[in-house]
Design an enzyme around this catalytic site. Structure first.
Site, mmCIF file in Angstrom:
data_model
loop_
_atom_site.group_PDB
_atom_site.id
_atom_site.type_symbol
_atom_site.label_atom_id
_atom_site.label_comp_id
_atom_site.label_asym_id
_atom_site.label_seq_id
_atom_site.Cartn_x
_atom_site.Cartn_y
_atom_site.Cartn_z
ATOM 1 N N TYR A 1 -1.890 -0.449 10.921
ATOM 2 C CA TYR A 1 -2.002 -1.136 9.619
ATOM 3 C C TYR A 1 -0.799 -0.807 8.742
ATOM 4 O O TYR A 1 -0.104 -1.702 8.245
ATOM 5 C CB TYR A 1 -3.305 -0.726 8.907
ATOM 6 N N THR B 1 0.822 -1.214 0.000
ATOM 7 C CA THR B 1 0.000 0.000 0.000
ATOM 8 C C THR B 1 0.857 1.266 0.000
ATOM 9 O O THR B 1 1.988 1.247 0.497
ATOM 10 C CB THR B 1 -0.898 -0.005 1.253
ATOM 11 N N ASP B 2 0.269 2.355 -0.490
ATOM 12 C CA ASP B 2 0.977 3.645 -0.433
ATOM 13 C C ASP B 2 0.995 4.210 0.986
ATOM 14 O O ASP B 2 1.721 5.175 1.261
ATOM 15 C CB ASP B 2 0.314 4.656 -1.392
ATOM 16 N N GLU B 3 0.210 3.597 1.897
ATOM 17 C CA GLU B 3 0.131 4.147 3.259
ATOM 18 C C GLU B 3 1.454 4.008 4.010
ATOM 19 O O GLU B 3 1.668 4.660 5.024
ATOM 20 C CB GLU B 3 -1.021 3.486 4.035
ATOM 21 N N LYS C 1 2.294 -3.168 7.281
ATOM 22 C CA LYS C 1 2.584 -3.350 5.846
ATOM 23 C C LYS C 1 4.015 -2.892 5.543
ATOM 24 O O LYS C 1 4.731 -3.517 4.751
ATOM 25 C CB LYS C 1 1.582 -2.571 4.976
#
Ligand code: NAD
Length: 331
Positions: free
Chosen positions: A156, A131-133, A160
């Site tokens: 989260y 993810t870009d998060e 990741k």
């Protein structure tokens, strides 16, 4: 025949990807491993039940001894790893399961790949979907590139980010053939109803209040699921080993704008008066540590692999709304 293990194939992105691969690559055997957590739903995959090149195995990716057996029994050549705990709000109330599934589960798959492929890595690939998060939050300017330093804020995104680091560590240390992609927020058919867009759609349809965090000005770079699947397909087949690609559709939209677009379209489709459901919007206390803005610089995947998103937000969201209305037989 190539044997591809897809993890998390009963979830949102996994089910769309599995269906695409099973139908478009009859010379691949797709083995879908999913533990059918609250987020997994086999009805997402009904239309491929009878395909000869598809197999489902209910298993937890953290169960290392069983995962090792699956690699041997199914003669796994490649992995596309999507299984994860994926909801930021849940990670805030229960971070432990996120560390377990996202970090230890990824490690279990990496170890199993390394053990089974041994030093015979030719033609093998461990593709990690992320993810870009992991990059944190942006101000009003700029976009995440593949060189942006990791700065995760939620449990989260921290889990990741950690899994991404383990995947790269297996490349640097053991030469495990890996590739990683970091994608922006997806929307489309099969997404769990806890996520923002399905939640708004369901609530507008059922005339119940639509909770919007804080001032609603948080911005995400939304990508239609079919564009994510086409990017994964290209990266899986054409990327050099060890690379990372950011995936995003240049659709920066605030939560306020999203809710207004959805309300306007659904009201129209259901024959309600224009904007009738705007009154359902209710601003609620902001999410803890809520990232302000995400935006993706997608120039690397465009330039190196020729990928282009096909769907503008207006198009993808029409298809998504129609899918929900059809599912509820309201269309
Ligand atoms: P999802 O929650 O819809 O699906 C996750 C799937 O993984 C479910 O089917 C669930 O049953 C399965 N799963 C969970 N724990 C498992 C375990 N221990 N063992 C086996 N299976 C398990 O998630 P999604 O939105 O489809 O996301 C898939 C992947 O893509 C995740 O890795 C996520 O981080 C990443 N991603 C998602 C988005 C997005 O916007 N949805 C964007 C970028 C990246």
């Amino acid at each position: 025949m190539k044997n591809i293990l897809v993890t998390g194939g009963a979830g949102f992105i996994g089910s769309n990807l599995v269906k695409f691969f099973v139908k478009n690559y009859p010379n691949y055997r797709i083995i879908n491993i999913d533990n059918l957590s609250y987020a997994g739903n086999l009805s997402n995959l009904k239309e491929i039940d009878n395909y000869q090149n598809y197999k489902f195995i209910k298993e937890d990716i953290c169960n290392f001894s069983e995962i090792k057996k699956i690699f041997v029994n199914e003669k796994v050549d490649s992995v596309i790893h999507l299984a994860a705990e994926s909801h930021v709000d849940r990670s805030i109330s229960d971070p432990l399961i996120f560390a377990k599934t996202n970090v230890l589960g990824t490690l279990s798959l990496l170890q199993a790949s390394k053990a089974y492929w041994n030093s015979n890595n030719y033609g093998k690939l461990f593709y990690h979907v992320s993810t870009d998060e992991v990059y944190g939050s942006l101000g009003s300017e700029g976009a995440f590139t593949e060189k942006t330093a990791y700065d995760p804020h939620s449990p989260y995104s921290a889990s990741k980010a950690s899994s991404d680091h383990f995947v790269r560590a297996f490349y640097d240390t053991y030469k495990l053939p890996i590739v990683i992609s970091n994608c922006s927020n997806n929307y489309g058919p099969n997404q769990h109803s806890e996520k923002l867009i399905p939640l708004i759609i369901n609530n507008v349809i059922n005339k119940i209040s639509i909770p919007i965090y804080g001032d609603g000005k948080n911005i995400r770079d939304w990508l239609f699921i079919k564009d994510h699947v086409s990017a994964i397909d290209l990266i899986f087949h054409n990327s050099e080993i060890g690379k990372t690609y950011n995936i995003g559709g240049n659709n920066e939209i605030s939560n306020n704008e999203i809710s207004k677009i959805l309300i306007q379209k659904i009201d129209k489709k259901l024959g309600r008066s224009s904007g009738e459901s705007l009154k359902l919007i209710e601003y609620v206390e902001d999410r803890l540590g809520h990232d302000k803005r995400y935006a993706i610089d997608n120039s690397k995947i465009k330039k190196e692999l020729g990928w282009k998103p096909k769907y503008r937000f207006e198009q993808g969201i029409e298809e998504t709304i129609d899918w929900y209305l059809n599912k509820l037989s309201l269309f």
